[in-house]
Structure formats: C-alpha cells, structure tokens
Design a protein around this motif. Structure first.
Motif, short mmCIF file in Angstrom:
data_model
loop_
_atom_site.label_atom_id
_atom_site.label_comp_id
_atom_site.label_asym_id
_atom_site.label_seq_id
_atom_site.Cartn_x
_atom_site.Cartn_y
_atom_site.Cartn_z
N LEU A 218 0.82 -1.21 0.00
CA LEU A 218 0.00 0.00 0.00
C LEU A 218 0.86 1.26 0.00
N LYS A 219 1.93 1.24 0.78
CA LYS A 219 2.81 2.40 0.81
C LYS A 219 3.51 2.60 -0.53
N ALA A 220 3.70 1.49 -1.25
CA ALA A 220 4.29 1.57 -2.60
C ALA A 220 3.22 1.78 -3.67
N GLU A 221 1.95 1.90 -3.24
CA GLU A 221 0.79 2.08 -4.15
C GLU A 221 0.65 0.91 -5.12
N ASP A 222 1.08 -0.26 -4.69
CA ASP A 222 0.93 -1.47 -5.50
C ASP A 222 -0.33 -2.19 -5.01
N TYR A 223 -1.50 -1.67 -5.43
CA TYR A 223 -2.77 -2.15 -4.89
C TYR A 223 -3.11 -3.56 -5.37
N ASP A 224 -2.69 -3.90 -6.58
CA ASP A 224 -2.98 -5.25 -7.09
C ASP A 224 -2.31 -6.32 -6.22
N GLN A 225 -1.07 -6.06 -5.82
CA GLN A 225 -0.35 -7.02 -4.98
C GLN A 225 -0.99 -7.11 -3.60
N ALA A 226 -1.46 -5.99 -3.08
CA ALA A 226 -2.11 -5.99 -1.76
C ALA A 226 -3.37 -6.85 -1.79
N VAL A 227 -4.14 -6.73 -2.86
CA VAL A 227 -5.36 -7.53 -3.01
C VAL A 227 -5.00 -9.01 -3.19
N ALA A 228 -3.91 -9.27 -3.87
CA ALA A 228 -3.49 -10.66 -4.09
C ALA A 228 -3.16 -11.34 -2.76
N VAL A 229 -2.65 -10.59 -1.80
CA VAL A 229 -2.29 -11.17 -0.50
C VAL A 229 -3.55 -11.54 0.28
N LEU A 230 -4.50 -10.59 0.40
CA LEU A 230 -5.70 -10.83 1.20
C LEU A 230 -6.85 -11.44 0.41
N GLU A 231 -6.73 -11.42 -0.92
CA GLU A 231 -7.71 -12.04 -1.81
C GLU A 231 -9.10 -11.42 -1.67
N ASP A 232 -9.17 -10.19 -1.22
CA ASP A 232 -10.48 -9.54 -1.04
C ASP A 232 -10.28 -8.02 -1.00
N PRO A 233 -10.78 -7.28 -2.01
CA PRO A 233 -10.61 -5.82 -2.03
C PRO A 233 -11.19 -5.14 -0.80
N VAL A 234 -12.30 -5.66 -0.27
CA VAL A 234 -12.93 -5.04 0.90
C VAL A 234 -11.99 -5.11 2.11
N GLN A 235 -11.30 -6.24 2.27
CA GLN A 235 -10.37 -6.36 3.39
C GLN A 235 -9.21 -5.39 3.26
N VAL A 236 -8.73 -5.21 2.03
CA VAL A 236 -7.63 -4.26 1.82
C VAL A 236 -8.10 -2.84 2.09
N GLU A 237 -9.29 -2.51 1.60
CA GLU A 237 -9.83 -1.16 1.84
C GLU A 237 -10.04 -0.93 3.33
N THR A 238 -10.51 -1.94 4.03
CA THR A 238 -10.70 -1.83 5.48
C THR A 238 -9.36 -1.67 6.18
N TYR A 239 -8.33 -2.32 5.67
CA TYR A 239 -7.00 -2.15 6.26
C TYR A 239 -6.54 -0.71 6.12
N ILE A 240 -6.80 -0.10 4.95
CA ILE A 240 -6.44 1.31 4.76
C ILE A 240 -7.18 2.18 5.78
N LEU A 241 -8.46 1.91 5.95
CA LEU A 241 -9.28 2.67 6.90
C LEU A 241 -8.71 2.58 8.31
N ASN A 242 -8.31 1.38 8.73
CA ASN A 242 -7.86 1.17 10.11
C ASN A 242 -6.41 1.56 10.34
N SER A 243 -5.66 1.78 9.27
CA SER A 243 -4.23 2.05 9.40
C SER A 243 -3.98 3.41 10.07
N GLU A 244 -2.97 3.43 10.93
CA GLU A 244 -2.55 4.68 11.58
C GLU A 244 -1.38 5.31 10.82
#
Length: 374
Positions: A218-244
């Motif tokens: 996410l910090k590298a703005e590589d969103y496709d790879q982030a989704v590939a790890v969690l296999e769910d866009p909603v989980q990645v988006e929620t991670y962004i929301l919860n991140s400090e």
C-alpha cells in the motif's frame, strides 16, 4: 453490541452455570477463578459460549480449563485461539468484528499477556536440588533458551547429559533462525525492504505477516499485490481505513486511489465520512460493518440530528467517548434552543435591552461553535 457469556460444568460457586453474564464480568470472574485454582493446584474443565444480547447469535463456543495456566481469563484465551483458527474470507469480517467487540469490552487490567514456562511450574523441585551443578546449569540454560525462542523449544526434564545437549543444540538452531529473521526486519526498518518482501512472499503467512506485506504494498501504491495477499478488495480497503500510517487527507487520497481500481461501497462510505458527507454515508447500500464503521455511523447520525438513531447504533460499538459526545450534543442543542428563544423574545420586545441582546448573541455563538466542534 453487547455480549453475554454462559458457562457450563463449572464446579465452583464463584461462576454460576447457565446464567447470562456480561462479557466484562465473565472476564473478571474467570480471572479470579483461574488464580484460585492455581493457588489450590486444582484443574477444572468447563465449557462456555459467547452470544449476542440482541440476536442470541453464538460468536464463540469453547472450553476453559481452570488452573491449567493456559490463559488467565477468557478474553486472553479467545485471542490466543483465534490467532490459530483460519476462517473463510466470507467469515473473516465476522471474526474481526467479534474480536473488536471483546477488545472494546475488556478492561485494560485483564489484557496484560502472561509469560509462563509451564514446564518449570510443574517441575519437582526436590529432584532439582539433587542434581549436580552442571546438570542444574543445563536445566536453567534450556529454560532460558526456550523463552528466548518464543516458546519454540519445549524443555524436557531428563537427567542425562546427552539429551540435554541435544535440546540445547535444537534451541541454538531456533535462536539462530530467529536472529536471522530479526536481521531481516531491522534491515527493512532502515529502508531496504526487499529482503523482507522476499521472505514474506516465500512463507505461509500468519495474519500479522499478511498485514506487514499488505502495508508495504500500500505504501508503494501497489494495490494489485495488496489484493493478491488478502484475496479480497474489501479487506484491503478496510486495512487502509484502520491504518494509523496516514493522516486523514492522505488516507482519503489512498482510499480514492484504491477505489478507482477496486470500487466498493465500503470505500464510498469511508470517504464520505472523512469528507463530512453524512447524508451519502447513510444512503449507501448495506456494507461490511466493522466496529470502527459503526462508530463512524453513530457520529454521522448525531451530526444529522438523529439522536435516537445514534443511541441505537452505539449499542453496536459501545464507545464510551461517543456516548459522552452525544450527551454533550443534546445538552448544547437544548441550550441553543433556549438561547435562541430568549434572543428572539428580547429582539421583539418593546423595551429592548441592547446589552442583554449582545450577551445572548455572544453566548449563542459560543454554543453553536462548541456544537460544531464536537
């Protein structure tokens, strides 16, 4: 959301069976009974379930062995076991929501993690005293290595030198492995994350390791790879929301960028909150509602003046600070209404009092400013 706990087969009057207990009370009682059983050197197995007070939905069904030193209370047991339990992507949101609830409901004094070597607890001390000096040193060294390796080596009390040396050798290997991993993390913290990324990509990742890798992407703005790890866009988006890691505006930009590639109603909901578009928030279709989004919804309802609905929603997140904010909001609303009526009457009176009108106007402005600042 409030949670109740029901216990079964507890052979001690300290905890009643088949009785609904509020979750904080259940944590307190299990902590007390675990301490009591340890002191009495007594082991007692019981079963308990955690259910929703509103729907009677069972969130957790497990056992607790009092006096076993497995965990000091049910909060810590649930947290420990949940880390080992893998759930489907569909159920991950429910698991996360449940864990957020017990985190919010448990007093801080019961969250401190214990570090106990159970092998040393149950050692026969009379036998240790008969060992030779070198044998005692081996026992103590083995125990120390066990703790340093995060419990990876289980020490065995055997008086034969060869077996102790084997245990020590295994311990040293694990410590070396741990040291290598620590070196990788330290290097990543200094800015070179290639080694950490390569290590994580080649491993069967735990939940925490997944989040480390997702954060890097996410910090590298590589969103496709982030989704590939969690296999769910909603989980990645929620991670962004919860991140400090990001301030509000940077977080909004990150949410917008991610939403362009993976559009979700969750992202629209979160962006609307940060942009103070509360009407849009509340008119979106049903979303994956976490405890944080429940708090956001509560605040949005309050800002729109829907106080009763906000009070209902707060039951799902039990945020004491929000409860105080809502109480303050109601008080300020009542004060503003009273001041407005007084000001209107004075302005329409035949014998106007300019000083009183000015005082009322200034006080009304202060109250409105306080309301806007909530």
């Amino acid at each position: 959301m409030m949670l109740h706990v029901l216990f079964f087969s507890v052979d001690d009057p300290l905890i009643p069976n088949h009785t609904r207990l509020d979750f904080p009370e259940a944590v307190k009682l299990t902590d007390e009974l675990e301490t009591k059983c340890r002191e009495e050197k007594r082991v007692m197995t019981s079963r308990f379930v955690v259910i929703s007070t509103e729907t009677d939905l069972t969130f957790y069904d497990g056992s607790f062995q009092f006096g076993s030193y497995e965990a000091p209370n049910i909060y810590q047991q649930i947290k420990k076991i949940s880390e080992r339990i893998k759930v489907s992507k569909k159920d991950q949101a429910d698991k996360t929501y449940f864990l957020e609830q017990i985190e919010a409901l448990t007093p801080e004094s019961y969250k401190k993690e214990e570090i106990i070597d159970k092998e040393l607890i149950h050692l026969d001390k009379s036998r240790i005293s008969k060992l030779k000096t070198w044998q005692r040193r081996v026992v103590y060294a083995t125990a120390a290595l066990s703790i340093a390796a995060l419990g990876a080596v289980s020490t065995i009390f055997i008086a034969q030198k060869a077996q102790y040396e084997q245990a020590l050798g295994d311990g040293r290997d694990i410590v070396e492995d741990q040291k290598g991993l620590i070196d990788i993390y330290e290097t990543a913290l200094l800015g070179n994350k290639e080694g950490l990324e390569a290590y994580l990509q080649g491993e069967a990742l735990s939940e925490k390791q997944q989040h480390i890798l997702v954060d890097m992407y996410l910090k590298a703005e590589d969103y496709d790879q982030a989704v590939a790890v969690l296999e769910d866009p909603v989980q990645v988006e929620t991670y962004i929301l919860n991140s400090e890691s990001w301030e509000d505006q940077e977080k909004i930009n990150k949410l917008k960028a991610f939403n362009e590639l993976y559009p979700t109603n969750e992202a629209r909901f979160d962006m609307a909150f940060y942009e103070h578009n509360y009407e849009l928030m509340l008119n979106l279709p049903p979303i994956n509602m976490t405890a944080k989004r429940s708090r956001m919804k509560t605040y949005a309802l309050m800002r729109l003046g829907k106080i009763e609905e906000a009070k209902i929603e707060i039951n799902h997140n039990n945020d004491d600070n929000l409860k105080r904010v809502i109480d303050r909001y109601e008080v300020l609303q009542a004060e503003i209404k009273t001041l407005t009526e007084k000001l209107e009457r004075e302005q329409q009176a035949n014998g106007k009092d300019p000083a009183l009108i000015q005082t009322l106007t200034e006080e009304l402005a202060k109250k409105k400013e306080a309301l806007a600042a909530l």
